[in-house]
Design an enzyme around this catalytic site. Sequence first.
Site, PDB file in Angstrom:
ATOM      1  N   ASP A 318       0.851  -1.194   0.000  1.00 23.08           N
ATOM      2  CA  ASP A 318       0.000   0.000   0.000  1.00 23.08           C
ATOM      3  C   ASP A 318       0.889   1.248   0.000  1.00 23.08           C
ATOM      4  OD1 ASP A 318       0.722  -1.077   2.512  1.00 23.08           O
ATOM      5  OD2 ASP A 318      -0.981  -0.159   3.527  1.00 23.08           O
ATOM      6  N   GLU A 501      12.247   1.186   8.164  1.00 21.23           N
ATOM      7  CA  GLU A 501      11.202   0.377   7.529  1.00 21.23           C
ATOM      8  C   GLU A 501      11.543  -0.021   6.110  1.00 21.23           C
ATOM      9  OE1 GLU A 501       6.399   0.871   6.657  1.00 21.23           O
ATOM     10  OE2 GLU A 501       7.660   2.636   6.990  1.00 21.23           O
TER      11      GLU A 501
END
Length: 541
Positions: A318, A501
């Site tokens: 996403d 991340e």
Amino acid sequence: MQRDPRPLRFLLPLLLALLAGACTPQLQRAPAPEAPSSTRAVPPVPPDEAWPQLFAAVQEAQLFDDQKLFADAIPRAAPETIRSEYLAQHAQPDFDLRRFVDKHFALPQPAHTAQVTPQPNLRAHIDALWPLLTRSDDADAPHGSLLPLPHEYVVPGGRFREIYYWDSYFTMLGLVDSGRRDLARSMLDNFAWLIDTYGHIPNGNRSYYLSRSQPPFFSHMVELVADGDDDVLRRYLPQLKREHAFWMAGSETLAPGDATRRAVRLRDGSLLNCYWDDRDTPRPEAFLHDSATAAAAPQRSPHEVWRELRAGAESGWDYSSRWLDDGRRLETIRTTAIVPVDLNSLLHHLETTIARICALDAQPNCTREFSDRAARRKLAIETHLWHPRGYYTDHDWRRGQRRDALTAATLYPLFTGIASPERAASTAKAVRRELLRPGGLTTTTVETGQQWDAPNVWAPLQWIAVSGLRDYGHDALAQEIATNFLDNVQAVFAREHKLVEKYDADGPRGGGGGEYPLQDGFGWSNGVVRRMLVLYPRDVP
């Protein structure tokens, strides 16, 4: 995070439609039946439904830079009390929205990792991070969005203060290599509990994540924890079957060329899967983002756009050009029309795992059923998800055609053992030619500003690539991908003393794009790096 500079006047009609509960059904989809479950609990109400007017007002006012913060806030009273007090007070001349929120909610804190004692190398740093990212929930916040879990678990870090489904598999890889198999087992037991309680594994343990799942890595988690122990495999057979039933709900009655929820029957009768979400409203954790995206597509129903955005969130990617009709603009998203190669490869592994455990348990009918399912899925993948240019890709089931884009998902059939040696070699050649960069394997070949596109490098995709290529004997390419990625991570760690991340393929630096700032922590980066350092040890301090 920067506030969205766009004017908010588009929100009023969207919010009115949202609160009225309007819904435009998807075209060419069969009605969605209820998902099967004999033990499923009544799901808790997510915050955007528990106090809808207040929730919309807070997000529209942009009281917080991060839209997820209020979705995670802990109410100090029952939802009906907060809702009625807001409705009674909000129109008063002296009403102060922020003061009302501070009175009625406790705001959560990020999962900080900066306080870790300096360590001499990456391996030691990761081992020291696990305790800081470990959580053990109790039920002291009965009205909050967090779903308490019975066992300890590891969160990613930063704004991600809860367990995440597919993240956790990659985290568990590192836990095992850090000597924390016990914690990996606890996480697996949490996921089994979620299946038993809610009928599936949600995106994460939040009430607002219950309407969707994430890439189904549960069977891989079971294999990882079992480590060859047949008794452990048998223990999770009921949950593996329920996981499969969730993804296949409604598939038995599908006509060719139709779909329902996550199941798709192609025109030739092949049965495959796509991503979906049972709700068609803005995601609570990205309320303004989703409202703005829908407003940018006036020719589409906002509920259609919201469903597609939510389905994109279930994919874990996403967002990415993979799901965009024009490959560029988020408002053209059409996730539910796409049969993804990674999802179907994972479901093939789930089916073969169930068949294998049923054979161990002397259940011939089950063994036969799931062996047949896996064989049919493999044939469908090889028929419909193989591109003539020589790599695995996605399939647009609505248009009946393959999608041309080469992405890092092309390596999933290698990771799950579906590919023939010839197709594995062809895929490896395409990956080396188009996706390999100095900082690792890039996600796609295009730059759109979305975080699951170039130039971002994501730890889970590095592991899928390295593991799959090693299994097919492409050791040199696997090592080059791992080395490039580890060099990138090491350089950022040496400069900033943290893992993040995602990374930049042309690094060494953290990645960018997406709906929120780069997050520190970080669960799956820690896990993948820790595992890669076992395969490719180095003496870098």
